[in-house]
Design a protein around this motif. Structure first.
Motif, PDB file in Angstrom:
ATOM      1  N   PRO A   1       1.537 -14.222   9.889  1.00 42.09           N
ATOM      2  CA  PRO A   1       2.732 -14.898  10.407  1.00 42.09           C
ATOM      3  C   PRO A   1       3.617 -15.476   9.311  1.00 42.09           C
ATOM      4  O   PRO A   1       4.843 -15.465   9.431  1.00 42.09           O
ATOM      5  CB  PRO A   1       2.136 -16.009  11.286  1.00 42.09           C
ATOM      6  N   ARG A   2       3.022 -15.976   8.226  1.00 37.93           N
ATOM      7  CA  ARG A   2       3.832 -16.601   7.177  1.00 37.93           C
ATOM      8  C   ARG A   2       4.561 -15.578   6.296  1.00 37.93           C
ATOM      9  O   ARG A   2       5.386 -15.985   5.465  1.00 37.93           O
ATOM     10  CB  ARG A   2       2.956 -17.497   6.306  1.00 37.93           C
ATOM     11  N   ASN A   3       4.268 -14.295   6.454  1.00 41.31           N
ATOM     12  CA  ASN A   3       5.028 -13.291   5.703  1.00 41.31           C
ATOM     13  C   ASN A   3       6.519 -13.394   6.012  1.00 41.31           C
ATOM     14  O   ASN A   3       7.366 -13.090   5.164  1.00 41.31           O
ATOM     15  CB  ASN A   3       4.537 -11.882   6.024  1.00 41.31           C
ATOM     16  N   ASN A   4       6.832 -13.802   7.219  1.00 39.83           N
ATOM     17  CA  ASN A   4       8.237 -13.865   7.649  1.00 39.83           C
ATOM     18  C   ASN A   4       8.964 -15.099   7.140  1.00 39.83           C
ATOM     19  O   ASN A   4      10.192 -15.156   7.193  1.00 39.83           O
ATOM     20  CB  ASN A   4       8.318 -13.825   9.181  1.00 39.83           C
ATOM     21  N   THR A   5       8.217 -16.093   6.657  1.00 40.16           N
ATOM     22  CA  THR A   5       8.852 -17.333   6.217  1.00 40.16           C
ATOM     23  C   THR A   5       8.658 -17.615   4.730  1.00 40.16           C
ATOM     24  O   THR A   5       9.311 -18.509   4.196  1.00 40.16           O
ATOM     25  CB  THR A   5       8.303 -18.525   7.024  1.00 40.16           C
ATOM     26  N   ASP A   6       7.790 -16.876   4.075  1.00 41.65           N
ATOM     27  CA  ASP A   6       7.545 -17.049   2.646  1.00 41.65           C
ATOM     28  C   ASP A   6       8.651 -16.335   1.870  1.00 41.65           C
ATOM     29  O   ASP A   6       8.761 -15.105   1.909  1.00 41.65           O
ATOM     30  CB  ASP A   6       6.177 -16.470   2.287  1.00 41.65           C
ATOM     31  N   ALA A   7       9.471 -17.098   1.158  1.00 44.04           N
ATOM     32  CA  ALA A   7      10.609 -16.515   0.435  1.00 44.04           C
ATOM     33  C   ALA A   7      10.174 -15.596  -0.689  1.00 44.04           C
ATOM     34  O   ALA A   7      10.972 -14.791  -1.175  1.00 44.04           O
ATOM     35  CB  ALA A   7      11.492 -17.628  -0.117  1.00 44.04           C
ATOM     36  N   LEU A   8       8.928 -15.679  -1.107  1.00 40.88           N
ATOM     37  CA  LEU A   8       8.444 -14.855  -2.213  1.00 40.88           C
ATOM     38  C   LEU A   8       7.780 -13.578  -1.741  1.00 40.88           C
ATOM     39  O   LEU A   8       7.538 -12.678  -2.543  1.00 40.88           O
ATOM     40  CB  LEU A   8       7.452 -15.661  -3.059  1.00 40.88           C
ATOM     41  N   PHE A   9       7.497 -13.469  -0.453  1.00 42.59           N
ATOM     42  CA  PHE A   9       6.826 -12.296   0.084  1.00 42.59           C
ATOM     43  C   PHE A   9       7.639 -11.033  -0.186  1.00 42.59           C
ATOM     44  O   PHE A   9       8.851 -10.994  -0.007  1.00 42.59           O
ATOM     45  CB  PHE A   9       6.607 -12.461   1.586  1.00 42.59           C
ATOM     46  N   ASP A  10       6.951  -9.974  -0.632  1.00 47.67           N
ATOM     47  CA  ASP A  10       7.589  -8.699  -0.926  1.00 47.67           C
ATOM     48  C   ASP A  10       6.806  -7.589  -0.225  1.00 47.67           C
ATOM     49  O   ASP A  10       5.637  -7.357  -0.540  1.00 47.67           O
ATOM     50  CB  ASP A  10       7.596  -8.449  -2.435  1.00 47.67           C
ATOM     51  N   PRO A  11       7.412  -6.887   0.751  1.00 43.62           N
ATOM     52  CA  PRO A  11       6.673  -5.841   1.484  1.00 43.62           C
ATOM     53  C   PRO A  11       6.202  -4.701   0.598  1.00 43.62           C
ATOM     54  O   PRO A  11       5.304  -3.963   0.979  1.00 43.62           O
ATOM     55  CB  PRO A  11       7.679  -5.365   2.535  1.00 43.62           C
ATOM     56  N   GLU A  12       6.804  -4.540  -0.602  1.00 39.67           N
ATOM     57  CA  GLU A  12       6.326  -3.506  -1.506  1.00 39.67           C
ATOM     58  C   GLU A  12       4.921  -3.801  -2.018  1.00 39.67           C
ATOM     59  O   GLU A  12       4.250  -2.903  -2.545  1.00 39.67           O
ATOM     60  CB  GLU A  12       7.272  -3.374  -2.709  1.00 39.67           C
ATOM     61  N   LEU A  13       4.480  -5.027  -1.861  1.00 40.80           N
ATOM     62  CA  LEU A  13       3.189  -5.429  -2.415  1.00 40.80           C
ATOM     63  C   LEU A  13       2.147  -5.658  -1.329  1.00 40.80           C
ATOM     64  O   LEU A  13       1.132  -6.311  -1.553  1.00 40.80           O
ATOM     65  CB  LEU A  13       3.367  -6.697  -3.255  1.00 40.80           C
ATOM     66  N   LEU A  14       2.377  -5.089  -0.148  1.00 37.71           N
ATOM     67  CA  LEU A  14       1.396  -5.169   0.928  1.00 37.71           C
ATOM     68  C   LEU A  14       0.212  -4.248   0.648  1.00 37.71           C
ATOM     69  O   LEU A  14       0.375  -3.107   0.215  1.00 37.71           O
ATOM     70  CB  LEU A  14       2.032  -4.752   2.256  1.00 37.71           C
ATOM     71  N   MET A  15      -0.969  -4.743   0.911  1.00 32.35           N
ATOM     72  CA  MET A  15      -2.161  -3.913   0.869  1.00 32.35           C
ATOM     73  C   MET A  15      -2.366  -3.223   2.213  1.00 32.35           C
ATOM     74  O   MET A  15      -1.863  -3.674   3.247  1.00 32.35           O
ATOM     75  CB  MET A  15      -3.399  -4.769   0.575  1.00 32.35           C
ATOM     76  N   ASN A  16      -3.105  -2.111   2.210  1.00 27.46           N
ATOM     77  CA  ASN A  16      -3.711  -1.613   3.434  1.00 27.46           C
ATOM     78  C   ASN A  16      -4.940  -2.473   3.683  1.00 27.46           C
ATOM     79  O   ASN A  16      -5.789  -2.623   2.797  1.00 27.46           O
ATOM     80  CB  ASN A  16      -4.163  -0.154   3.270  1.00 27.46           C
ATOM     81  N   VAL A  17      -5.066  -3.045   4.873  1.00 27.75           N
ATOM     82  CA  VAL A  17      -6.200  -3.907   5.177  1.00 27.75           C
ATOM     83  C   VAL A  17      -6.738  -3.544   6.555  1.00 27.75           C
ATOM     84  O   VAL A  17      -5.969  -3.361   7.504  1.00 27.75           O
ATOM     85  CB  VAL A  17      -5.804  -5.399   5.150  1.00 27.75           C
ATOM     86  N   ARG A  18      -8.067  -3.442   6.650  1.00 27.84           N
ATOM     87  CA  ARG A  18      -8.698  -3.197   7.946  1.00 27.84           C
ATOM     88  C   ARG A  18      -9.943  -4.056   8.069  1.00 27.84           C
ATOM     89  O   ARG A  18     -10.547  -4.472   7.069  1.00 27.84           O
ATOM     90  CB  ARG A  18      -9.043  -1.712   8.116  1.00 27.84           C
ATOM     91  N   ASN A  19     -10.327  -4.324   9.321  1.00 25.25           N
ATOM     92  CA  ASN A  19     -11.520  -5.107   9.601  1.00 25.25           C
ATOM     93  C   ASN A  19     -12.748  -4.212   9.543  1.00 25.25           C
ATOM     94  O   ASN A  19     -12.746  -3.104  10.095  1.00 25.25           O
ATOM     95  CB  ASN A  19     -11.421  -5.766  10.978  1.00 25.25           C
ATOM     96  N   VAL A  20     -13.783  -4.677   8.881  1.00 27.32           N
ATOM     97  CA  VAL A  20     -15.049  -3.951   8.789  1.00 27.32           C
ATOM     98  C   VAL A  20     -16.171  -4.961   9.002  1.00 27.32           C
ATOM     99  O   VAL A  20     -16.395  -5.834   8.149  1.00 27.32           O
ATOM    100  CB  VAL A  20     -15.218  -3.252   7.432  1.00 27.32           C
ATOM    101  N   GLY A  21     -16.855  -4.874  10.131  1.00 27.74           N
ATOM    102  CA  GLY A  21     -17.910  -5.831  10.432  1.00 27.74           C
ATOM    103  C   GLY A  21     -17.357  -7.240  10.472  1.00 27.74           C
ATOM    104  O   GLY A  21     -16.353  -7.512  11.135  1.00 27.74           O
ATOM    105  N   ASN A  22     -17.971  -8.141   9.706  1.00 20.49           N
ATOM    106  CA  ASN A  22     -17.498  -9.526   9.671  1.00 20.49           C
ATOM    107  C   ASN A  22     -16.543  -9.781   8.507  1.00 20.49           C
ATOM    108  O   ASN A  22     -16.224 -10.925   8.200  1.00 20.49           O
ATOM    109  CB  ASN A  22     -18.683 -10.495   9.567  1.00 20.49           C
ATOM    110  N   GLY A  23     -16.098  -8.720   7.851  1.00 17.96           N
ATOM    111  CA  GLY A  23     -15.207  -8.858   6.709  1.00 17.96           C
ATOM    112  C   GLY A  23     -14.001  -7.947   6.816  1.00 17.96           C
ATOM    113  O   GLY A  23     -13.699  -7.402   7.879  1.00 17.96           O
ATOM    114  N   ARG A  24     -13.314  -7.804   5.686  1.00 18.10           N
ATOM    115  CA  ARG A  24     -12.113  -6.972   5.641  1.00 18.10           C
ATOM    116  C   ARG A  24     -12.134  -6.126   4.377  1.00 18.10           C
ATOM    117  O   ARG A  24     -12.743  -6.508   3.365  1.00 18.10           O
ATOM    118  CB  ARG A  24     -10.848  -7.842   5.675  1.00 18.10           C
ATOM    119  N   GLN A  25     -11.477  -4.967   4.442  1.00 18.26           N
ATOM    120  CA  GLN A  25     -11.340  -4.082   3.292  1.00 18.26           C
ATOM    121  C   GLN A  25      -9.857  -3.828   3.048  1.00 18.26           C
ATOM    122  O   GLN A  25      -9.120  -3.474   3.974  1.00 18.26           O
ATOM    123  CB  GLN A  25     -12.062  -2.751   3.526  1.00 18.26           C
TER     124      GLN A  25
END
Length: 292
Positions: free
Chosen positions: A194-218
């Motif tokens: 949610p804060r991606n939309n309000t963080d002035a420093l956020f850059d979509p070029e620097l987004l990771m691919n992220v997925r849920n795996v078990g109790n963690g994330r990759q």
């Protein structure tokens, strides 16, 4: 001159910025695809993720644009682009956690490429981040560490999902440097925050691919450093037939999301469309293949 590195220190040269003052980088194909997560400005891959530099490398569609620098906004010396929480001389390690570290487990993996889509061996990656409560350790080296890419340009970091603190969305800091090259200082971001939309420093070029795996994330992300390379007949890395018994996966094959293969007697399902190359065998790229 770029500082020499050893196992217990990391380079820090304020003059070694990846970008001259006032210079602006062009937006890469990868960046346009990642921006689609925010503005729907370009198509996503069939598997539902954002494009990685390795995808562009496998198609051979010309040189890659380098990963842009990202300014923290609150750094005391803007040309260093690192913010107030960087500490030199982080320990060399690929894991920033122990079995008792609180937080959501996170693994970040990917590759480091040069402009001609060739992997960079021995590239330095120095990571630092907040703990699960959003605090940075300035007294010791908790959640800080550096590593070097393998011969195929790959890296893997074991950590936790960083916590939030006022004014910022979730992010991981990193300095990246090819052997003898200039330092790139940047940040990695998480999709659907949610804060991606309000963080002035956020850059979509620097987004990771992220997925849920078990109790963690990759997460996965490919860095492209501003390193000139001469393309050769073996770019991307030379493909070769699989040698593992019980393997139907084959380098050079174009896979679609949902395709199923076996590797070393284990079944895998394709998560996003890509062309397979040596080094991206299913056990090595969880962003592309799901076991089972």
């Amino acid at each position: 001159m770029t500082p020499q590195m050893d196992n217990n220190s990391t380079p820090h040269d304020p003059a070694a910025s990846d970008e001259a003052p006032g210079e602006r980088r062009q937006i890469s194909r990868k960046g346009l695809l990642k921006a689609a997560l925010v503005a729907s400005a370009a198509p996503l891959l069939a598997g539902g993720g954002v494009a990685l530099a390795r995808d562009a490398a496998s198609t051979g569609n010309g040189p890659l644009a380098p990963t842009p620098e990202c300014d923290d906004g609150d750094d005391p010396t803007p040309p260093q682009m690192e913010g107030p929480y960087f500490k030199p001389n982080s320990p060399r390690r690929t894991s920033l956690v122990t079995s008792s570290t609180p937080g959501v487990p996170l693994t970040v993996s990917g590759y480091v490429f040069g402009r001609s889509c060739r992997p960079i061996s021995g590239a330095l990656l120095d990571f630092w981040q907040a703990d699960t409560n959003g605090a940075y350790d300035m007294a010791q080296f908790n959640f800080r560490g550096h590593q070097y890419t393998a011969a195929d340009g790959s890296f893997s970091l074991t950590t936790i999902v960083p916590g939030l603190y006022p004014g910022r969305t979730r992010h991981i800091h990193v300095k990246a440097q090819a052997p003898g090259g200039r330092i790139l200082t940047t940040q990695l971001y998480f999709p659907n925050e949610p804060r991606n939309n309000t963080d002035a420093l956020f850059d979509p070029e620097l987004l990771m691919n992220v997925r849920n795996v078990g109790n963690g994330r990759q997460g996965s992300f490919d860095f492209v450093l501003d390193v000139a390379q001469t393309p050769g007949p073996s770019d991307p890395p030379t493909t070769k037939p699989p040698t593992e018994p019980g393997t139907s996966w084959a380098s050079g094959t174009s896979y679609r999301a949902g395709d199923r293969v076996t590797y070393g007697g284990v079944a895998y399902r394709c998560l996003q469309a890509h062309q397979a190359i040596s080094g991206w065998e299913p056990p090595n790229v969880p962003a592309l293949w799901e076991r089972g």
